[in-house]
Design an enzyme around this catalytic site. Structure first.
Site, PDB file in Angstrom:
ATOM      1  N   LYS A   1     122.224 116.560  89.753  1.00 13.52           N
ATOM      2  CA  LYS A   1     121.352 116.652  90.934  1.00 13.52           C
ATOM      3  C   LYS A   1     121.971 115.879  92.104  1.00 13.52           C
ATOM      4  O   LYS A   1     121.958 116.340  93.245  1.00 13.52           O
ATOM      5  CB  LYS A   1     119.952 116.109  90.590  1.00 13.52           C
ATOM      6  CG  LYS A   1     119.206 117.037  89.632  1.00 13.52           C
ATOM      7  CD  LYS A   1     117.935 116.427  89.056  1.00 13.52           C
ATOM      8  CE  LYS A   1     117.402 117.336  87.941  1.00 13.52           C
ATOM      9  NZ  LYS A   1     116.198 116.846  87.283  1.00 13.52           N
TER      10      LYS A   1
ATOM     11  N   GLN B   1     112.496 111.713  86.645  1.00 16.35           N
ATOM     12  CA  GLN B   1     113.233 112.439  85.604  1.00 16.35           C
ATOM     13  C   GLN B   1     112.473 112.318  84.272  1.00 16.35           C
ATOM     14  O   GLN B   1     112.150 111.219  83.834  1.00 16.35           O
ATOM     15  CB  GLN B   1     114.656 111.863  85.473  1.00 16.35           C
ATOM     16  CG  GLN B   1     115.528 112.611  84.504  1.00 16.35           C
ATOM     17  CD  GLN B   1     115.840 114.046  84.953  1.00 16.35           C
ATOM     18  OE1 GLN B   1     116.143 114.311  86.102  1.00 16.35           O
ATOM     19  NE2 GLN B   1     115.744 114.989  84.022  1.00 16.35           N
TER      20      GLN B   1
ATOM     21  N   ASP C   1     109.645 118.796  92.357  1.00 16.98           N
ATOM     22  CA  ASP C   1     109.761 119.420  91.027  1.00 16.98           C
ATOM     23  C   ASP C   1     108.663 120.466  90.812  1.00 16.98           C
ATOM     24  O   ASP C   1     108.748 121.284  89.900  1.00 16.98           O
ATOM     25  CB  ASP C   1     109.625 118.345  89.933  1.00 16.98           C
ATOM     26  CG  ASP C   1     110.944 118.037  89.240  1.00 16.98           C
ATOM     27  OD1 ASP C   1     111.875 118.872  89.351  1.00 16.98           O
ATOM     28  OD2 ASP C   1     111.037 116.998  88.573  1.00 16.98           O
TER      29      ASP C   1
END
Ligand code: NAD
Length: 298
Positions: free
Chosen positions: A55, A99, A122
């Site tokens: 990322k 995460q 997300d």
């Protein structure tokens, strides 16, 4: 007897990234600061470290600024949420990503709910999932959005087709099924969702025009379980020990490629299929957050 064509996620993800890079350039050329993504890693799960590395590299590649906050795996929910609240209030931060997975003492939902939904790039916050369910503009979670980007790029029709999604997790299976099933935006497909309680999985997979597999069960889907001409999207990525590889493992999908490719019309490889798309769509969402495209400021 068909021989499936490959759906090339590496190619499509680089096209999406190029588009994002151009948009970031025009955004900054217009006098705006570059988009900023804050990533939070709790603990040091090796797979998470690999994903965050990918990322971060993608952010650098497209001109998005990023920072990762590393936290001890002993952090309390209260401390973590206080930290996130500070990031919510920081106008220099456009996107916040925690995460997953989190250590067992932390609830992913509880932590995700503490993120300002306008910064939830997300697309996991209940506000964004809820808006997806009622067919409203939202941060679409990155893996399902990536699947739709692949189908769109290859002009593979979805409307009126039978889409079967194997796997019902909050991050992949469920939002993917929602997207296929909505009548107004992306999907317009008749949709079946299967999970570990489904009896006779083959009865459903064999009727799929589009089969998405996100079960985390290596090579679950075999040739005899699908019909001729099916489009297969294999989301599965399980690390399996492999002494011949430098890393000591290889990634195995949820589809037995050799038997299925003889019947499918199109298929994603693992790796190089859905995987690269997730990161590309994260870049897209971060730019949308910076531009306040989904949730305009009052
Ligand atoms: P999960 O474990 O949270 O959920 C798995 C789902 O599959 C559950 O709904 C379960 O009921 C169902 N399932 C499991 N075994 C089954 C079976 N035999 N038959 C039918 N249903 C079954 O997993 P997840 O987080 O959704 O991830 C699924 C897979 O996708 C994993 O391999 C993961 O690594 C991969 N993944 C890939 C990407 C990507 O490519 N970018 C992103 C996220 C997850």
């Amino acid at each position: 007897m068909m021989n499936a064509k490959l759906i090339d996620g590496s190619l499509v993800s680089s096209i999406v990234r190029n588009e994002v890079r151009e948009d970031v350039n025009s955004w900054t050329a217009a006098g705006n600061r570059p988009p900023f993504l804050e990533v939070i890693q709790v603990g040091a799960d090796p797979a998470s470290t690999v994903y965050i590395g990918a990322k971060t590299r993608a952010c650098h590649d497209v001109g998005i600024q990023t920072h990762t906050t590393h936290l001890q795996d002993t952090i309390s929910a209260k401390e973590l949420k206080a930290l996130i609240r500070g990031m919510n209030e920081n106008p220099e931060i456009d996107g916040i990503l925690v995460q997953l997975p989190l250590p067992a003492h932390l609830s992913a939902l509880d932590v995700i709910e503490s993120i300002d939904y306008r910064k939830d790039v997300d697309g996991f916050h209940p506000m964004n999932v809820g808006r997806l369910a009622i067919d409203q503009p939202t941060f679409r979670s990155c893996t399902p959005a990536g699947i739709f980007e692949l189908l769109r790029y290859y002009s593979l029709p979805v409307k009126g087709k039978h889409a079967v999604v194997v796997g019902a997790s909050n991050i992949v299976g469920s939002p993917t099924a929602i997207m296929f099933s909505r009548e107004n935006s992306t999907g317009k497909a008749t949709t079946t969702i299967c999970h570990k309680y489904t009896k006779d999985l083959t009865a459903y997979t064999i009727t799929a025009d589009i089969l998405v597999v996100a079960a985390g069960s290596p090579e679950l889907i075999r040739g005899e379980m699908v019909k001729e001409g099916v489009v297969i999207i294999d989301v599965g990525m399980t690390r399996v020990a492999d002494e011949t590889s430098e890393k000591g493992y290889k990634l195995v999908g949820d589809v037995h490629f050799e038997s299925v490719e003889k019947k499918a019309s199109w298929i994603t490889p693992v790796p190089g299929g859905v995987g690269p798309m997730t990161v590309a769509m994260l870049m897209k969402n971060t730019l949308l957050a910076a531009k306040k495209s989904i949730y305009p400021e009052e």
